[in-house]
Motif scaffolding. Structure first.
Motif, short mmCIF file in Angstrom:
data_model
loop_
_atom_site.label_atom_id
_atom_site.label_comp_id
_atom_site.label_asym_id
_atom_site.label_seq_id
_atom_site.Cartn_x
_atom_site.Cartn_y
_atom_site.Cartn_z
N PRO A 22 29.17 -50.68 -29.26
CA PRO A 22 28.06 -49.74 -29.32
C PRO A 22 28.30 -48.55 -28.40
O PRO A 22 28.91 -48.69 -27.35
CB PRO A 22 26.87 -50.55 -28.83
CG PRO A 22 27.30 -51.97 -28.80
CD PRO A 22 28.79 -51.98 -28.75
N SER A 23 27.80 -47.40 -28.82
CA SER A 23 27.86 -46.21 -27.98
C SER A 23 26.50 -46.02 -27.35
O SER A 23 25.52 -45.79 -28.04
CB SER A 23 28.17 -44.96 -28.81
OG SER A 23 29.45 -45.04 -29.32
N MET A 24 26.43 -46.12 -26.07
CA MET A 24 25.16 -45.91 -25.40
C MET A 24 24.84 -44.43 -25.48
O MET A 24 25.71 -43.59 -25.35
CB MET A 24 25.23 -46.38 -23.95
CG MET A 24 25.68 -47.83 -23.81
SD MET A 24 25.02 -48.99 -25.03
CE MET A 24 23.33 -49.08 -24.52
N GLY A 25 23.60 -44.10 -25.76
CA GLY A 25 23.20 -42.71 -25.85
C GLY A 25 23.47 -42.08 -27.20
O GLY A 25 23.23 -40.91 -27.39
N SER A 26 23.97 -42.86 -28.14
CA SER A 26 24.20 -42.33 -29.49
C SER A 26 22.85 -41.97 -30.11
O SER A 26 21.87 -42.66 -29.90
CB SER A 26 24.87 -43.42 -30.31
OG SER A 26 25.01 -43.04 -31.64
N ALA A 83 34.36 -42.38 -44.76
CA ALA A 83 33.10 -42.14 -44.06
C ALA A 83 33.02 -42.91 -42.73
O ALA A 83 33.21 -44.12 -42.69
CB ALA A 83 31.93 -42.53 -44.95
N VAL A 84 32.75 -42.16 -41.66
CA VAL A 84 32.66 -42.74 -40.32
C VAL A 84 31.55 -42.07 -39.51
O VAL A 84 31.17 -40.94 -39.76
CB VAL A 84 33.98 -42.58 -39.53
CG1 VAL A 84 35.11 -43.34 -40.19
CG2 VAL A 84 34.36 -41.14 -39.34
N GLY A 85 31.09 -42.82 -38.51
CA GLY A 85 30.16 -42.27 -37.53
C GLY A 85 28.71 -42.31 -37.98
O GLY A 85 28.37 -42.79 -39.06
N THR A 86 27.87 -41.80 -37.11
CA THR A 86 26.43 -41.80 -37.34
C THR A 86 26.06 -41.17 -38.67
O THR A 86 25.19 -41.66 -39.37
CB THR A 86 25.73 -41.05 -36.19
OG1 THR A 86 26.01 -41.72 -34.96
CG2 THR A 86 24.22 -41.01 -36.39
N ALA A 113 29.17 -39.24 -29.75
CA ALA A 113 27.87 -39.14 -30.43
C ALA A 113 27.36 -37.70 -30.39
O ALA A 113 26.81 -37.21 -31.39
CB ALA A 113 26.87 -40.09 -29.77
N ASP A 114 27.54 -37.01 -29.27
CA ASP A 114 27.07 -35.62 -29.16
C ASP A 114 27.82 -34.69 -30.10
O ASP A 114 27.23 -33.81 -30.72
CB ASP A 114 27.20 -35.11 -27.72
CG ASP A 114 26.19 -35.76 -26.78
OD1 ASP A 114 25.18 -36.32 -27.26
OD2 ASP A 114 26.42 -35.70 -25.57
N VAL A 115 29.13 -34.88 -30.23
CA VAL A 115 29.92 -34.06 -31.15
C VAL A 115 29.51 -34.35 -32.59
O VAL A 115 29.36 -33.43 -33.40
CB VAL A 115 31.43 -34.29 -30.92
CG1 VAL A 115 32.27 -33.72 -32.06
CG2 VAL A 115 31.86 -33.68 -29.59
N LEU A 119 28.10 -31.53 -35.28
CA LEU A 119 28.70 -31.34 -36.60
C LEU A 119 27.67 -31.58 -37.71
O LEU A 119 27.60 -30.82 -38.68
CB LEU A 119 29.89 -32.28 -36.79
CG LEU A 119 31.11 -31.97 -35.93
CD1 LEU A 119 32.10 -33.13 -35.97
CD2 LEU A 119 31.78 -30.68 -36.37
N ALA A 120 26.86 -32.63 -37.57
CA ALA A 120 25.85 -32.93 -38.59
C ALA A 120 24.80 -31.84 -38.67
O ALA A 120 24.37 -31.46 -39.77
CB ALA A 120 25.20 -34.29 -38.31
N LYS A 121 24.40 -31.31 -37.53
CA LYS A 121 23.40 -30.24 -37.53
C LYS A 121 23.96 -29.00 -38.22
O LYS A 121 23.27 -28.36 -39.03
CB LYS A 121 22.96 -29.91 -36.10
CG LYS A 121 21.86 -28.89 -36.06
CD LYS A 121 21.34 -28.67 -34.65
CE LYS A 121 20.20 -27.66 -34.67
NZ LYS A 121 19.65 -27.45 -33.33
N ALA A 122 25.21 -28.66 -37.97
CA ALA A 122 25.84 -27.51 -38.63
C ALA A 122 25.93 -27.74 -40.14
O ALA A 122 25.64 -26.84 -40.94
CB ALA A 122 27.23 -27.26 -38.05
#
Length: 172
Positions: A22-26, A83-86, A113-115, A119-122
């Motif tokens: 798990p990524s804390m703060g994701s 497909a990967v990531g949040t 998680a921040d990156v 990217l998702a917001k863009a």
């Protein structure tokens, strides 16, 4: 018994239970930044996605996920997914958006998680005037332009819920 096996479990196995840390703060659910398509059924990267550079993520997508999912994602016999990531970024989407958002050194940028959020917001800002189901397949179809005036903050949790915590094909 004759039914094909689903690519996604109906109730997702927590990522920690399948070898993804798990990524804390994701954003969203606290552990979605390391999700890979199929929750490990088609292979896991050598280290968690959020601790890998985007170049390492792309290598995993190209060499493992895409070949192992070919013909198994409902997009035809020759199509696979990386497909990967949040936000379930595919190989092509990362290759298109990472340089725009992160600059020329994007392959060496950690896929934190921040990156992923940046990217998702863009991606959302570029595509919100269309049918977002074309970008995030887990979303319901919408009238093109329905999200034109909807801020990212109002839709991000729904995208996270349908992309990295539920079933469905990933196209991002």
């Amino acid at each position: 018994a004759g039914q094909p096996r689903m690519a996604q479990p109906v109730t997702p196995t927590p990522p920690a239970a399948i070898g993804v840390q798990p990524s804390m703060g994701s954003p969203g659910q606290g552990n979605t930044a390391d999700v890979v398509y199929g929750f490990g059924e088609f292979g896991l990267p050598p280290k968690p996605i959020s601790q890998s550079t985007i170049g390492e993520v792309q290598d995993f997508q190209r060499n493992t996920l895409i070949p192992k999912t070919r013909g198994k994602v409902g997009a035809g016999p020759n199509k696979g997914t990386g497909a990967v990531g949040t936000y379930q970024f595919t190989y092509d989407t990362l290759k298109e958006y990472a340089p725009k958002v992160l600059g020329s050194n994007w392959r060496n940028t950690p896929f934190t998680a921040d990156v992923q959020e940046q990217l998702a917001k863009a991606l959302y800002e570029d595509r919100k005037r269309g049918n977002l189901k074309d970008t995030w397949a887990g979303l319901p179809s919408n009238r093109p332009g329905a999200f034109t005036n909807v801020p990212w903050e109002q839709v991000r949790d729904k995208i996270i819920q349908v992309e990295s915590a539920g079933g469905g094909n990933r196209r991002t």
